[in-house]
Motif scaffolding. Structure first.
Motif, PDB file in Angstrom:
ATOM      1  N   LEU A 102      28.081  -4.073  17.220  1.00 25.52           N
ATOM      2  CA  LEU A 102      28.398  -3.853  18.631  1.00 25.52           C
ATOM      3  C   LEU A 102      29.879  -3.982  18.937  1.00 25.52           C
ATOM      4  N   VAL A 103      30.573  -4.906  18.257  1.00 19.82           N
ATOM      5  CA  VAL A 103      31.905  -5.310  18.697  1.00 19.82           C
ATOM      6  C   VAL A 103      32.995  -5.069  17.666  1.00 19.82           C
ATOM      7  N   ASP A 104      32.760  -5.424  16.413  1.00 25.04           N
ATOM      8  CA  ASP A 104      33.855  -5.562  15.460  1.00 25.04           C
ATOM      9  C   ASP A 104      34.002  -4.425  14.451  1.00 25.04           C
ATOM     10  N   ALA A 105      32.912  -3.814  14.060  1.00 17.62           N
ATOM     11  CA  ALA A 105      32.954  -2.860  12.944  1.00 17.62           C
ATOM     12  C   ALA A 105      33.637  -1.555  13.345  1.00 17.62           C
ATOM     13  N   PRO A 106      34.241  -0.848  12.378  1.00 19.82           N
ATOM     14  CA  PRO A 106      34.761   0.499  12.656  1.00 19.82           C
ATOM     15  C   PRO A 106      33.663   1.392  13.219  1.00 19.82           C
ATOM     16  N   GLY A 107      33.965   2.087  14.296  1.00 20.06           N
ATOM     17  CA  GLY A 107      32.985   2.954  14.936  1.00 20.06           C
ATOM     18  C   GLY A 107      32.102   2.258  15.949  1.00 20.06           C
ATOM     19  N   SER A 108      32.185   0.917  16.059  1.00 17.34           N
ATOM     20  CA  SER A 108      31.391   0.192  17.049  1.00 17.34           C
ATOM     21  C   SER A 108      31.915   0.481  18.454  1.00 17.34           C
ATOM     22  N   LEU A 109      31.139   0.074  19.453  1.00 17.62           N
ATOM     23  CA  LEU A 109      31.580   0.250  20.833  1.00 17.62           C
ATOM     24  C   LEU A 109      32.918  -0.458  21.052  1.00 17.62           C
ATOM     25  N   GLY A 110      33.029  -1.671  20.538  1.00 19.15           N
ATOM     26  CA  GLY A 110      34.282  -2.398  20.695  1.00 19.15           C
ATOM     27  C   GLY A 110      35.443  -1.680  20.036  1.00 19.15           C
ATOM     28  N   ASP A 111      35.214  -1.109  18.868  1.00 18.62           N
ATOM     29  CA  ASP A 111      36.274  -0.382  18.160  1.00 18.62           C
ATOM     30  C   ASP A 111      36.685   0.873  18.930  1.00 18.62           C
ATOM     31  N   ARG A 112      35.716   1.587  19.497  1.00 22.92           N
ATOM     32  CA  ARG A 112      36.043   2.785  20.280  1.00 22.92           C
ATOM     33  C   ARG A 112      36.830   2.424  21.531  1.00 22.92           C
ATOM     34  N   LEU A 113      36.463   1.314  22.162  1.00 22.11           N
ATOM     35  CA  LEU A 113      37.206   0.878  23.348  1.00 22.11           C
ATOM     36  C   LEU A 113      38.634   0.482  22.983  1.00 22.11           C
ATOM     37  N   ARG A 114      38.815  -0.173  21.852  1.00 22.68           N
ATOM     38  CA  ARG A 114      40.164  -0.551  21.433  1.00 22.68           C
ATOM     39  C   ARG A 114      41.019   0.678  21.156  1.00 22.68           C
ATOM     40  N   THR A 115      40.416   1.705  20.532  1.00 21.04           N
ATOM     41  CA  THR A 115      41.153   2.940  20.269  1.00 21.04           C
ATOM     42  C   THR A 115      41.562   3.612  21.576  1.00 21.04           C
ATOM     43  N   ALA A 116      40.630   3.671  22.525  1.00 18.79           N
ATOM     44  CA  ALA A 116      40.942   4.276  23.827  1.00 18.79           C
ATOM     45  C   ALA A 116      42.012   3.479  24.561  1.00 18.79           C
ATOM     46  N   ARG A 117      41.990   2.151  24.389  1.00 22.66           N
ATOM     47  CA  ARG A 117      42.993   1.314  25.044  1.00 22.66           C
ATOM     48  C   ARG A 117      44.379   1.584  24.472  1.00 22.66           C
TER      49      ARG A 117
ATOM     50  N   LEU B  59      44.547  -0.955  36.770  1.00 20.21           N
ATOM     51  CA  LEU B  59      43.724   0.067  36.150  1.00 20.21           C
ATOM     52  C   LEU B  59      42.367  -0.518  35.777  1.00 20.21           C
ATOM     53  N   SER B  60      41.368   0.350  35.721  1.00 17.16           N
ATOM     54  CA  SER B  60      40.026  -0.053  35.297  1.00 17.16           C
ATOM     55  C   SER B  60      39.688   0.613  33.972  1.00 17.16           C
ATOM     56  N   GLU B  61      39.131  -0.168  33.080  1.00 22.07           N
ATOM     57  CA  GLU B  61      38.603   0.357  31.816  1.00 22.07           C
ATOM     58  C   GLU B  61      37.083   0.372  31.951  1.00 22.07           C
ATOM     59  N   ARG B  62      36.462   1.545  31.822  1.00 19.10           N
ATOM     60  CA  ARG B  62      35.050   1.672  32.153  1.00 19.10           C
ATOM     61  C   ARG B  62      34.189   2.002  30.932  1.00 19.10           C
ATOM     62  N   VAL B  63      32.946   1.557  30.996  1.00 16.40           N
ATOM     63  CA  VAL B  63      31.912   1.903  30.027  1.00 16.40           C
ATOM     64  C   VAL B  63      30.736   2.460  30.817  1.00 16.40           C
ATOM     65  N   LEU B  64      30.385   3.710  30.561  1.00 18.13           N
ATOM     66  CA  LEU B  64      29.299   4.376  31.290  1.00 18.13           C
ATOM     67  C   LEU B  64      29.509   4.285  32.799  1.00 18.13           C
ATOM     68  N   GLY B  65      30.764   4.402  33.209  1.00 18.37           N
ATOM     69  CA  GLY B  65      31.100   4.386  34.621  1.00 18.37           C
ATOM     70  C   GLY B  65      31.228   3.017  35.247  1.00 18.37           C
ATOM     71  N   VAL B  66      30.957   1.965  34.488  1.00 21.55           N
ATOM     72  CA  VAL B  66      31.008   0.592  34.999  1.00 21.55           C
ATOM     73  C   VAL B  66      32.288  -0.067  34.489  1.00 21.55           C
ATOM     74  N   THR B  67      33.029  -0.724  35.372  1.00 20.45           N
ATOM     75  CA  THR B  67      34.279  -1.361  34.980  1.00 20.45           C
ATOM     76  C   THR B  67      34.018  -2.515  34.016  1.00 20.45           C
ATOM     77  N   LYS B  68      34.639  -2.438  32.850  1.00 24.34           N
ATOM     78  CA  LYS B  68      34.506  -3.483  31.833  1.00 24.34           C
ATOM     79  C   LYS B  68      35.728  -4.395  31.794  1.00 24.34           C
ATOM     80  N   SER B  69      36.918  -3.831  31.990  1.00 22.56           N
ATOM     81  CA  SER B  69      38.146  -4.608  31.938  1.00 22.56           C
ATOM     82  C   SER B  69      39.089  -4.148  33.042  1.00 22.56           C
ATOM     83  N   LEU B  70      39.991  -5.033  33.422  1.00 24.62           N
ATOM     84  CA  LEU B  70      41.061  -4.728  34.360  1.00 24.62           C
ATOM     85  C   LEU B  70      42.389  -4.832  33.627  1.00 24.62           C
TER      86      LEU B  70
END
Length: 230
Positions: free
Chosen positions: A11-26, A202-213
């Motif tokens: 979910l969070v740490d592995a390459p290709g995980s949701l967390g990894d995709r969010l870090r790349t987008a960030r 700025l808002s960082e969103r997941v499925l339209g829901v704000t995850k980070s500011l």
């Protein structure tokens, strides 16, 4: 529990995980706000040298300030100091930079007064900044990967964290559990706007829901940079 560690990793740490995709987008968003990043001197409040060594864009110079000791061997473009930037004397002695970067740190520095000192250090250290923090009202608390965890009473959180399998680090006893949950105070929009009144929020969103500011003072003129310390 091995299965829980594997699930958190997926979910969070592995390459290709949701967390990894969010870090790349960030990183992509950071590069958009600071197109001259490769030429900037950066002070990172609460980060690690390892993160910058893996970054897709390498700044001209990075100085990391963290309570944890840095690795013994650092490349010549990264320096580090073990210190608490909420101490005004520490912030005053750090010099000036082009950009303050901070990722998921302000929610850990202590209570409101410490967050005010942290924000004051951000303002003092550089004309530009990027301060990211998980959003208090995202349905899943990100540190413990637990739905609604941040809305539970403190005692309930301390009990749960001793049994919840998806935490990053296991706690050994009730005192450690209470320290772990007290040490995280998630922020909402109103507090971030109050702490950084002259920044873009700025808002960082997941499925339209704000995850980070992210409180940002972006680069307007990539050719105009502040003087950097020696």
């Amino acid at each position: 529990m091995p299965y829980a560690s594997a699930l958190r990793n997926r979910l969070v740490d592995a390459p290709g995980s949701l967390g990894d995709r969010l870090r790349t987008a960030r990183w992509e968003r950071l590069a958009g706000c600071f197109p001259g990043l490769a030429e900037l001197s950066v002070v990172d409040l609460g980060g690690t040298a390892e993160m910058w060594q893996r970054a897709p864009v390498r700044p001209r110079r990075v100085h990391v300030v963290n309570l944890a000791a840095p690795p013994a061997d650092l490349p010549d473009w990264i320096s580090a100091r073990t210190a608490d930037v909420t101490d005004p004397a520490v912030a005053a002695g750090l010099g000036t930079y082009d950009l303050v970067f901070s990722n998921a740190t302000i929610e850990h520095v202590g209570g409101y007064r410490d967050r005010r000192r942290f924000a004051a250090a951000v303002e003092r250290l550089a004309p530009l900044h990027w301060v990211q923090t998980p959003y208090r009202y995202f349905p899943v608390e990100p540190h413990f990967v637990a739905p609604g965890f941040q809305f539970l009473p403190l005692a309930a959180r301390a009990r749960l964290v001793r049994r919840w399998p998806l935490t990053h680090s296991r706690v050994g006893n009730a005192e450690e559990a209470m320290d772990a949950v007290i040490g995280v105070e998630l922020l909402g929009r109103a507090e971030m706007r109050h702490l950084f009144p002259d920044s873009e929020l700025l808002s960082e969103r997941v499925l339209g829901v704000t995850k980070s500011l992210i409180a940002v003072r972006p680069e307007r003129d990539p050719g105009a940079h502040a003087a950097s310390p020696d």
